[in-house]
Each structure stands twice: as structure tokens, then as C-alpha cells.
Scaffold this active site. Structure first.
Site, short mmCIF file in Angstrom:
data_model
loop_
_atom_site.label_atom_id
_atom_site.label_comp_id
_atom_site.label_asym_id
_atom_site.label_seq_id
_atom_site.Cartn_x
_atom_site.Cartn_y
_atom_site.Cartn_z
N SER A 150 4.29 19.43 32.84
CA SER A 150 5.70 19.03 32.83
C SER A 150 6.17 18.80 31.40
O SER A 150 5.35 18.46 30.53
CB SER A 150 5.86 17.72 33.62
OG SER A 150 7.17 17.20 33.48
N TYR A 163 4.14 8.90 36.10
CA TYR A 163 4.16 10.37 36.19
C TYR A 163 3.95 10.98 34.80
O TYR A 163 3.14 11.89 34.63
CB TYR A 163 5.51 10.81 36.78
CG TYR A 163 5.73 12.31 36.88
CD1 TYR A 163 5.20 13.05 37.94
CD2 TYR A 163 6.48 12.99 35.91
CE1 TYR A 163 5.41 14.42 38.03
CE2 TYR A 163 6.69 14.36 36.00
CZ TYR A 163 6.16 15.06 37.06
OH TYR A 163 6.37 16.43 37.15
#
Ligand code: NAP
Length: 259
Positions: A150, A163
């Protein structure tokens, strides 16, 4: 692809929808046989299999939880028994946080869940796959591991700290894998999506879209899963020869430094 060439085989984790399904579709278009994955109770998996079958390539559902490490090797064995030797592992399965908010309020449960799926699962699935590769002759086909981490491996999202941490660790796993597997002639890539419209981002996509239009991304729009899928399939097909260990932002230039 002619009938006499061996067919490459891809396992794409988390491919019942979103970026994973788009990657599976792009791989099928390239002639890959594809094993689709989601959790054992994943209701979307059968229709995903149907969608890939339309490309007339071998396809199967391989439902397993990537965070259940003990099941990895038997899952890989079952796929290889049905489709042949896996050439390509796409570690795409991922989860977001249980609740967005202040890192001072993050629960241990949400931290553990992010790390179990986004980091530990991809580490040990890659290990199980790599052990198989080093134990056999790979032939002439291009072999790769493609990790979907990501932009948050690099850029902080204040409301999703656990995250971000899990994806930063996953990005380092990618690098360590690339170093270990270079001598095995296996390429390893880290694809870092930015703002992509999927179920994961559905609750916030309108806000992201607005920020993209205001200039957060250099192309002033959010991305489509098909765009990341096409990128993954290009990597898996070996269209970036003599490369490994690369981080590839799929983010419309969102993280280009500017002032
Ligand atoms: N969308 C974005 O903007 C964006 C940005 C950066 C990075 N990413 C990353 O890209 C990847 C795909 O995201 P997405 O947006 O396509 O998400 P998504 O639409 O929520 O899809 C996630 C997929 O992962 C599967 N999955 C989740 N936990 C699993 C587990 N423990 N074992 C096996 N499968 C599991 C889900 O299946 P089930 O339904 O069975 O759980 C689903 O197929 C993720 O790693 C995500 O972190 C996405």
C-alpha cells in the site's frame, strides 16, 4: 499461447473481488491458469471462478485463510495437484482496521488482525511457496512473487496506524524475499496501490475522489482495480526483464514529493 508451451499458474490471494479479482482476470487474459482465494465461507468466490472460467483457462477455487499458517502447504499442494506447478504468487489478501481513529485508541485485536493477514500471512505463504520452488526444477517459465502492500507502507494515514505499520512491515518482507530469492531466479515485486475504488475503500471513496480531484494524485481521479490488475499481470508475465526487488507505486503519482 500455443498448446505445446507449459502454462504458467498463478495463485492470487484475496481474489474473490476487488484488486485480487481484477489481477486474476488480467492473468487469465495472459493465459495463466488461476487459483482464486478467499476465506472458506466466501460467498463471492463461486461467481469469481465463473468469471475467470469465461477466459477458457484452467481455474479453481482455493478457499483458505491466509492467516492460518498451518494450512498453507496443503493449500499449495491441492492447487498444484489440479493446475500444475505454481509459477506466480500474488499476495493480495488484506484487511483494513477494525475502526478508524486516534492511534491512542487502537485495540490489540485490530493490530493483531492487520498483522496476521497483511504481514504474517504473506510472509509464511511466500516461505511455503519458495520452499517448493527451491526443491524442484523450475523450467524456463518466469517465476515471481508479487506483493500488494500500500501507499501506507510509506505514507501515514493517521486514522489507520496499525494498517500502515502492517503494510510497512510487508514492504520490508518484499525486500528480504527479493534478496533471498534472487539466486533462485525468482523475481519479487512490491505493488503499492494508492486510492483504488473497491469494497475496502467504499465508505471513504467519495472523500478520496474529492481529494484526488483537488490534486492529491497527479492524475486527478481515483484508480480502478483493473488498472492495478493489469500492472500485476504485466509483472507476472515478465514484462519488466532483469528487475527484482522493485517497489511500484500504483497511485497516480500521489507520493511524488512536491512543494
Ligand atoms: N483499495 C485500495 O485503495 C487499496 C489501497 C492500498 C492497498 N490496498 C491493498 O490491496 C489489497 C486488496 O484490497 P481491495 O481493496 O481489493 O480489498 P477488498 O475489496 O476488501 O478485497 C479483499 C480480498 O481479500 C480477501 N481476504 C481478506 N482476508 C482474507 C484472509 N484472511 N484470507 C484469505 N482472503 C482474505 C477478501 O475475501 P473475503 O471476503 O473472503 O474476506 C477479498 O477477496 C489489500 O491487501 C489492500 O490492503 C488496497
Amino acid at each position: 499461447m500455443t498448446g505445446s508451451e507449459p502454462r504458467p499458474v498463478a495463485l492470487v490471494t484475496g481474489s474473490s473481488r476487488g484488486i485480487g479479482l481484477a489481477a486474476a482476470e488480467a492473468l487469465a487474459r495472459e493465459g495463466f491458469a488461476v487459483a482464486l482465494n478467499g476465506l472458506p465461507d466466501d460467498a463471492e468466490l463461486p461467481s469469481a471462478v465463473e468469471r475467470i472460467a469465461a477466459y477458457c483457462v484452467p481455474v479453481m477455487a482455493a478457499a483458505f485463510d491466509v492467516s492460518a499458517i498451518a494450512g498453507h502447504d496443503s493449500a499449495l499442494a491441492a492447487i498444484e495437484a489440479e493446475l500444475g506447478q505454481i509459477t506466480t504468487l500474488v499476495n493480495n489478501a488484506g484487511v483494513g482496521v477494525l475502526r478508524r481513529g486516534d492511534m491512542l485508541e487502537v485495540s490489540e485485536e485490530s493490530w493483531d488482525r492487520c498483522f496476521a493477514v497483511n504481514t504474517k500471512g504473506m510472509f509464511f505463504l511466500s516461505q511455503a511457496f519458495a520452499r517448493r520452488l527451491v526443491a524442484r526444477s523450475k523450467g524456463a517459465l518466469f517465476h515471481s512473487i508479487i506483493n500488494v502492500t500500500s501507499s501506507n507502507a510509506v505514507a501515514v494515514a493517521e486514522q489507520r496506524s496499525e494498517y500502515c505499520a502492517s503494510k510497512a512491515a510487508a514492504a520490508m518482507v518484499s525486500k528480504t524475499l527479493a534478496v533471498r530469492l534472487g539466486r533462485e531466479d525468482v523475481a519479487v515485486y512490491d505493488v503499492q496501490p494508492g486510492l483504488i475504488a473497491t469494497e475496502m475503500t467504499a465508505p471513504v471513496i467519495d472523500a478520496y475522489r474529492e481529494r484526488a480531484e483537488e490534486g492529491l494524485t497527479l492524475f486527478p481521479r481515483v484508480g480502478r482495480p483493473e488498472e492495478v490488475g493489469a500492472l500485476i499481470a504485466s509483472l507476472a508475465a515478465g514484462r519488466l526483464p532483469y528487475t527484482t526487488g522493485m517497489t511500484i507505486p500504483a497511485d497516480a503519482g500521489m507520493l511524488v514529493p512536491r512543494f
